[in-house]
Motif scaffolding. Structure first.
Motif, mmCIF file in Angstrom:
data_model
loop_
_atom_site.group_PDB
_atom_site.id
_atom_site.type_symbol
_atom_site.label_atom_id
_atom_site.label_comp_id
_atom_site.label_asym_id
_atom_site.label_seq_id
_atom_site.Cartn_x
_atom_site.Cartn_y
_atom_site.Cartn_z
ATOM 1 N N VAL A 69 0.852 -1.203 0.000
ATOM 2 C CA VAL A 69 0.000 0.000 0.000
ATOM 3 C C VAL A 69 0.881 1.244 0.000
ATOM 4 C CG1 VAL A 69 -1.763 1.317 1.242
ATOM 5 C CG2 VAL A 69 -1.864 -1.167 1.230
ATOM 6 N N ARG A 70 1.918 1.220 0.828
ATOM 7 C CA ARG A 70 2.824 2.373 0.890
ATOM 8 C C ARG A 70 3.568 2.562 -0.424
ATOM 9 N NH1 ARG A 70 3.374 0.809 6.052
ATOM 10 N NH2 ARG A 70 5.151 -0.546 5.650
ATOM 11 N N ALA A 71 3.955 1.461 -1.058
ATOM 12 C CA ALA A 71 4.695 1.580 -2.323
ATOM 13 C C ALA A 71 3.827 2.233 -3.400
ATOM 14 C CB ALA A 71 5.173 0.201 -2.779
ATOM 15 N N ARG A 90 -2.013 -3.039 -7.312
ATOM 16 C CA ARG A 90 -2.726 -1.807 -7.645
ATOM 17 C C ARG A 90 -4.151 -2.107 -8.120
ATOM 18 N NH1 ARG A 90 1.590 1.696 -9.442
ATOM 19 N NH2 ARG A 90 2.251 -0.156 -10.368
ATOM 20 N N SER A 91 -4.281 -3.138 -8.951
ATOM 21 C CA SER A 91 -5.607 -3.511 -9.451
ATOM 22 C C SER A 91 -6.523 -3.918 -8.311
ATOM 23 C CB SER A 91 -5.519 -4.692 -10.418
ATOM 24 O OG SER A 91 -4.508 -4.505 -11.337
ATOM 25 N N ALA A 92 -5.988 -4.764 -7.431
ATOM 26 C CA ALA A 92 -6.796 -5.246 -6.312
ATOM 27 C C ALA A 92 -7.214 -4.069 -5.427
ATOM 28 C CB ALA A 92 -6.007 -6.271 -5.499
ATOM 29 N N LEU A 93 -6.288 -3.171 -5.205
ATOM 30 C CA LEU A 93 -6.568 -1.999 -4.375
ATOM 31 C C LEU A 93 -7.691 -1.169 -5.001
ATOM 32 C CD1 LEU A 93 -5.384 -0.634 -1.806
ATOM 33 C CD2 LEU A 93 -3.897 0.703 -3.302
ATOM 34 N N SER A 94 -7.654 -1.037 -6.314
ATOM 35 C CA SER A 94 -8.657 -0.214 -7.003
ATOM 36 C C SER A 94 -10.044 -0.855 -6.948
ATOM 37 C CB SER A 94 -8.239 0.035 -8.445
ATOM 38 O OG SER A 94 -8.480 -1.114 -9.231
ATOM 39 N N GLU A 95 -10.075 -2.158 -6.699
ATOM 40 C CA GLU A 95 -11.370 -2.842 -6.662
ATOM 41 C C GLU A 95 -11.992 -2.881 -5.275
ATOM 42 O OE1 GLU A 95 -11.412 -6.609 -8.771
ATOM 43 O OE2 GLU A 95 -9.937 -5.771 -10.160
ATOM 44 N N LEU A 96 -11.268 -2.422 -4.290
ATOM 45 C CA LEU A 96 -11.850 -2.363 -2.941
ATOM 46 C C LEU A 96 -12.988 -1.345 -2.927
ATOM 47 C CD1 LEU A 96 -8.769 -2.135 -0.532
ATOM 48 C CD2 LEU A 96 -10.257 -4.107 -0.880
ATOM 49 N N PRO A 97 -13.981 -1.559 -2.069
ATOM 50 C CA PRO A 97 -14.998 -0.517 -1.872
ATOM 51 C C PRO A 97 -14.321 0.789 -1.438
ATOM 52 C CG PRO A 97 -15.616 -2.546 -0.746
ATOM 53 C CD PRO A 97 -14.218 -2.746 -1.254
ATOM 54 N N ASP A 98 -14.860 1.915 -1.902
ATOM 55 C CA ASP A 98 -14.253 3.223 -1.637
ATOM 56 C C ASP A 98 -13.888 3.442 -0.173
ATOM 57 O OD1 ASP A 98 -14.329 3.990 -4.226
ATOM 58 O OD2 ASP A 98 -16.153 5.191 -4.047
ATOM 59 N N ASP A 99 -14.820 3.117 0.721
ATOM 60 C CA ASP A 99 -14.579 3.437 2.133
ATOM 61 C C ASP A 99 -13.432 2.600 2.705
ATOM 62 O OD1 ASP A 99 -16.030 1.098 2.061
ATOM 63 O OD2 ASP A 99 -17.400 1.639 3.674
#
Lengths: 42, 179
Positions: free
Chosen positions: A13-15, B108-117
């Motif tokens: 996350v930090r990266a 990054r892709s997985a992070l972008s798919e998380l619910p906004d909150d």
């Protein structure tokens, strides 16, 4: 989740965040602040 | 008074632009829009400096303005934004399946798919360096809510990326995927 896995995720996350945070500040944003500062001096 | 404050304050604002851009990108997934958000945030901050208490957390104040700007605009043009988000997520998610190991793009892709909150909470606490209390203040919710969002975000990422929740090693770079 184990602390180890949490730490792994934390590092990623930090990266992702730091990659953008470390980019040079776009010129137009710096210019905006200069303009605001100047208009505040009037 | 404004003039006297402005040069140091301007330096402090400049120092936070990098973090603000990173936070904005994490919210909207789009660099151009992120820069618009940062610009609006700086503009609002400058014009409401009298409501900022000096000596308090400037970074948290700026982050609050940015996320409120983002979410209120998003409410205004919900339909348009949802379409854009859908396209964005779809574009990113195809990538994750092309690799056997987890690299930054997968993450990054997985992070972008998380619910906004959940994504917001994880980024505030896990990357931007805020405490749970500060993150709660920025997001306008209870500390317990932030904690549970961060937990759900981590668990969801682990699931999406196929990571073993009992993972105890290795210490090396990158996360190994379970077979």
């Amino acid at each position: 989740l184990t602390p180890n896995l949490q730490a792994h995720i934390g590092r990623h996350v930090r990266a992702v965040f730091d990659e953008v945070a470390r980019e040079p500040v776009p010129e137009h944003l710096l210019r905006l602040l200069k303009d605001l500062e100047r208009s505040g001096d009037k | 008074l404004r003039r006297k404050v402005s040069s140091t304050l301007r330096d402090q604002l400049v120092a936070e632009i990098g973090s603000l851009r990173a936070f904005a990108v994490s919210l909207c997934g789009d660099k151009e829009r992120a820069d618009d958000l940062v610009q609006e945030t700086l503009f609002k901050a400058w014009n409401h400096l009298e409501s900022f208490k000096e000596g308090t957390n400037l970074k948290a104040w700026l982050f609050t303005i940015l996320r409120n700007t983002y979410f209120s605009e998003r409410r205004k043009r919900r339909r348009e934004v949802e379409d854009a988000d859908g396209a964005y997520a779809a574009r990113l998610s195809t990538h994750a399946e092309q690799h056997g190991h987890m690299d930054m793009q997968d993450f990054r892709s997985a992070l972008s798919e998380l619910p906004d909150d959940q994504r917001e909470a994880l980024v505030l606490v896990g990357a931007a360096g805020f405490s749970y209390e500060e993150a709660a203040e920025i997001s306008g919710c209870a500390v317990g809510t932030i904690k549970s969002r961060v937990n759900r975000a981590r668990n969801r990422l682990a699931t999406m990326l196929g990571l073993d929740p009992e993972e105890t090693g290795p210490q090396g770079e990158g996360l190994s995927k379970t077979a």
